[in-house]
Design an enzyme around this catalytic site. Structure first.
Site, PDB file in Angstrom:
ATOM      1  N   CYS A  77       0.844  -1.209   0.000  1.00 48.46           N
ATOM      2  CA  CYS A  77       0.000   0.000   0.000  1.00 48.46           C
ATOM      3  C   CYS A  77       0.878   1.257   0.000  1.00 48.46           C
ATOM      4  CB  CYS A  77      -0.903  -0.065   1.238  1.00 48.46           C
ATOM      5  SG  CYS A  77      -1.538   1.493   1.842  1.00 48.46           S
ATOM      6  N   CYS A  80       0.288   3.868   2.686  1.00 53.91           N
ATOM      7  CA  CYS A  80       0.771   3.378   3.998  1.00 53.91           C
ATOM      8  C   CYS A  80       2.242   3.733   4.178  1.00 53.91           C
ATOM      9  CB  CYS A  80       0.598   1.863   4.104  1.00 53.91           C
ATOM     10  SG  CYS A  80      -1.118   1.316   4.057  1.00 53.91           S
TER      11      CYS A  80
END
Ligand SMILES: [Zn+2]
Length: 156
Positions: A77, A80
């Site tokens: 991600c 993230c």
């Protein structure tokens, strides 16, 4: 600084002076403490702690003497990875006020499912054993701190 680890009773903090591993029990996460070997004063946990399993997670949430900020993330991600250094700043600046933990939802899918995490990154605030707020998406450290403060004040 070495990464922090958890055991059944607390967070393991390595002393930067002598390397001694010291346990900070979950019930006393807000106070500075002294290294068991060299007696240097050490700060409460000041970096995010990676959760190793659901049992660790449950113990932290149930026993932590400070609110726990949970970052649900995954290695693939991109946002993230953007939020990770921001959470490092939050953990360093707010040591003793909050504990920041990270849940890798790829490694621990059962936790993501149990808490119904639908997008990542998701940040959740737990106080006194229950979730009091959550938000999705990456944001800078100051915004994360504002979100946490608001969540805690709304809870009290
Ligand atoms: Zn020491």
């Amino acid at each position: 600084m070495a990464n922090l680890e958890l055991d059944d009773r607390g967070v393991i903090v390595a002393c930067p002076s002598c390397g001694q591993k010291n346990r900070v029990v979950y019930e006393r996460l807000s106070a500075p403490f002294r290294c068991g070997r060299c007696k240097r004063e050490l700060s409460p946990p000041s970096e995010p702690v990676e959760i190793g399993g659901a049992a660790d997670f449950d113990r932290v949430i149930a026993n932590a003497s400070v609110p726990v900020v949970v970052d649900y993330w995954a290695p693939w991600c991109g946002p993230c990875r953007m939020v990770a250094p921001e959470l490092q700043k939050v953990a360093a600046r707010q040591a003793g006020r909050f504990l920041v933990v990270k849940v890798n939802t790829e490694a621990l899918p059962d936790l993501g499912e149990r808490f119904n995490v639908r997008s990542i990154p998701t940040l959740a605030v737990f106080a006194q054993g229950r979730e009091v707020a959550r938000t999705a998406g990456a944001r800078p450290a100051a915004d994360i701190e504002a979100f946490i403060d608001q969540a805690i004040h709304a809870h009290h």
